[in-house]
Design a protein around this motif. Structure first.
Motif, short mmCIF file in Angstrom:
data_model
loop_
_atom_site.label_atom_id
_atom_site.label_comp_id
_atom_site.label_asym_id
_atom_site.label_seq_id
_atom_site.Cartn_x
_atom_site.Cartn_y
_atom_site.Cartn_z
N SER A 25 13.68 19.66 -20.87
CA SER A 25 14.28 18.92 -19.75
C SER A 25 13.24 18.58 -18.68
O SER A 25 13.25 17.47 -18.13
CB SER A 25 15.42 19.73 -19.14
N ASP A 26 12.37 19.52 -18.36
CA ASP A 26 11.33 19.29 -17.35
C ASP A 26 10.37 18.18 -17.76
O ASP A 26 9.73 17.56 -16.90
CB ASP A 26 10.53 20.57 -17.08
N ASN A 27 10.27 17.91 -19.06
CA ASN A 27 9.41 16.84 -19.56
C ASN A 27 10.19 15.54 -19.76
O ASN A 27 9.72 14.62 -20.43
CB ASN A 27 8.72 17.27 -20.85
N ASN A 28 11.39 15.49 -19.18
CA ASN A 28 12.25 14.30 -19.24
C ASN A 28 12.56 13.86 -20.67
O ASN A 28 12.61 12.67 -20.96
CB ASN A 28 11.65 13.15 -18.44
N LEU A 29 12.74 14.84 -21.56
CA LEU A 29 13.11 14.57 -22.93
C LEU A 29 14.55 15.04 -23.16
O LEU A 29 15.15 15.68 -22.29
CB LEU A 29 12.14 15.25 -23.90
N THR A 30 15.09 14.76 -24.32
CA THR A 30 16.49 15.04 -24.63
C THR A 30 16.60 16.28 -25.52
O THR A 30 16.18 16.23 -26.68
CB THR A 30 17.13 13.84 -25.34
N PRO A 31 17.17 17.39 -25.00
CA PRO A 31 17.29 18.60 -25.82
C PRO A 31 18.44 18.49 -26.82
O PRO A 31 19.57 18.20 -26.45
CB PRO A 31 17.56 19.70 -24.79
N TYR A 32 18.11 18.68 -28.08
CA TYR A 32 19.10 18.72 -29.16
C TYR A 32 19.12 20.13 -29.73
O TYR A 32 18.07 20.76 -29.88
CB TYR A 32 18.72 17.75 -30.28
N ALA A 98 13.21 18.59 -28.86
CA ALA A 98 13.30 17.33 -28.14
C ALA A 98 13.57 16.21 -29.14
O ALA A 98 12.85 16.07 -30.13
CB ALA A 98 12.01 17.06 -27.38
N GLN A 99 14.58 15.41 -28.87
CA GLN A 99 14.96 14.32 -29.78
C GLN A 99 13.82 13.31 -29.92
O GLN A 99 13.57 12.80 -31.01
CB GLN A 99 16.23 13.63 -29.25
N GLU A 100 13.10 13.06 -28.86
CA GLU A 100 12.10 12.00 -28.87
C GLU A 100 10.87 12.32 -29.71
O GLU A 100 10.27 11.42 -30.30
CB GLU A 100 11.64 11.68 -27.43
N ASN A 101 10.45 13.59 -29.76
CA ASN A 101 9.22 13.92 -30.48
C ASN A 101 9.34 15.11 -31.43
O ASN A 101 8.37 15.48 -32.08
CB ASN A 101 8.06 14.15 -29.50
N GLY A 102 10.52 15.73 -31.50
CA GLY A 102 10.72 16.84 -32.43
C GLY A 102 10.12 18.16 -32.00
O GLY A 102 10.26 19.15 -32.70
N GLN A 103 9.46 18.21 -30.84
CA GLN A 103 8.86 19.47 -30.41
C GLN A 103 9.94 20.43 -29.92
O GLN A 103 10.88 20.02 -29.24
CB GLN A 103 7.83 19.23 -29.31
N ALA A 144 15.19 11.74 -38.51
CA ALA A 144 15.34 13.18 -38.61
C ALA A 144 14.36 13.86 -37.67
O ALA A 144 13.27 13.35 -37.43
CB ALA A 144 15.09 13.63 -40.05
N PRO A 145 14.72 15.03 -37.14
CA PRO A 145 13.81 15.74 -36.24
C PRO A 145 12.57 16.23 -36.98
O PRO A 145 12.63 16.57 -38.17
CB PRO A 145 14.64 16.90 -35.75
N HIS A 146 11.48 16.24 -36.27
CA HIS A 146 10.24 16.78 -36.81
C HIS A 146 9.85 17.93 -35.92
O HIS A 146 9.39 17.74 -34.81
CB HIS A 146 9.14 15.71 -36.81
N LEU A 147 10.08 19.14 -36.42
CA LEU A 147 9.81 20.33 -35.63
C LEU A 147 8.41 20.84 -35.90
O LEU A 147 7.89 20.75 -37.01
CB LEU A 147 10.81 21.43 -35.96
N ARG A 148 7.82 21.37 -34.86
CA ARG A 148 6.55 22.07 -35.04
C ARG A 148 6.52 23.25 -34.08
O ARG A 148 7.21 23.26 -33.07
CB ARG A 148 5.36 21.17 -34.86
N VAL A 149 5.74 24.25 -34.41
CA VAL A 149 5.67 25.47 -33.64
C VAL A 149 5.00 25.18 -32.30
O VAL A 149 3.96 24.52 -32.24
CB VAL A 149 4.88 26.55 -34.40
N VAL A 150 5.62 25.66 -31.21
CA VAL A 150 5.06 25.51 -29.88
C VAL A 150 4.32 26.80 -29.56
O VAL A 150 4.86 27.89 -29.67
CB VAL A 150 6.17 25.26 -28.84
#
Length: 151
Positions: A25-32, A98-103, A144-150
């Motif tokens: 949210s702080d990065n102005n992205l959409t949490p899914y 994040a919906q926009e980048n999968g992170q 589709a979401p692309h997840l990666r380890v943060v």
């Protein structure tokens, strides 16, 4: 208690969920959130469940009264124009991203009897998330979401 005895701790999942939610949210992205819809206590509209899972938009513009508690995630969301109360046990959450980048972060699937690995994604897991999609009428197409380890 001796130094060698393990002190039982509560699960870190709700704390990580709140932190990842705030970061997205702080990065102005959409949490899914990806939820195991078959987990005991999950309360979501049955029409949004696909392959035993559901993806929900948790953005503040998409939900009302969001509560990311230690045991439950609860909020109000509109599905096909009808407001519904959603309840999700924290242990049913499989991912928050994040919906926009999968992170974001994936979590192991859990059952009352122990841990099981999350199911492999199917060929049509590119369904748009329900929730805020009712805003404006048309549902945008999303990949589709692309997840990666943060780290």
């Amino acid at each position: 208690m001796s130094k060698n005895e393990a002190v039982p701790m509560t699960t870190n999942r709700p704390y990580l969920l709140r932190a990842i939610y705030d970061w997205i949210s702080d990065n102005n992205l959409t949490p899914y959130v990806l939820v195991d819809a078959g987990f005991a206590g999950v309360r979501v509209p049955p029409q949004v469940v696909k392959n035993g899972q559901v993806v929900l938009n948790l953005a503040m513009r998409a939900v009302a009264n969001l509560d990311l508690g230690n045991e439950w995630i609860s909020f109000q969301a509109r599905f096909s124009g009808v407001s519904q109360a959603i309840q999700i046990p924290v242990q049913a959450v499989l991912a928050l991203y994040a919906q926009e980048n999968g992170q974001g972060m994936m979590f192991p699937a859990e059952e009352e009897g122990g841990d099981t690995p999350p199911p492999a994604p199917g060929p049509d897991d590119s369904t748009p998330a329900p929730g805020a999609a009712d805003v404006g009428g048309d549902k945008p197409k999303r990949s589709a979401p692309h997840l990666r380890v943060v780290k």
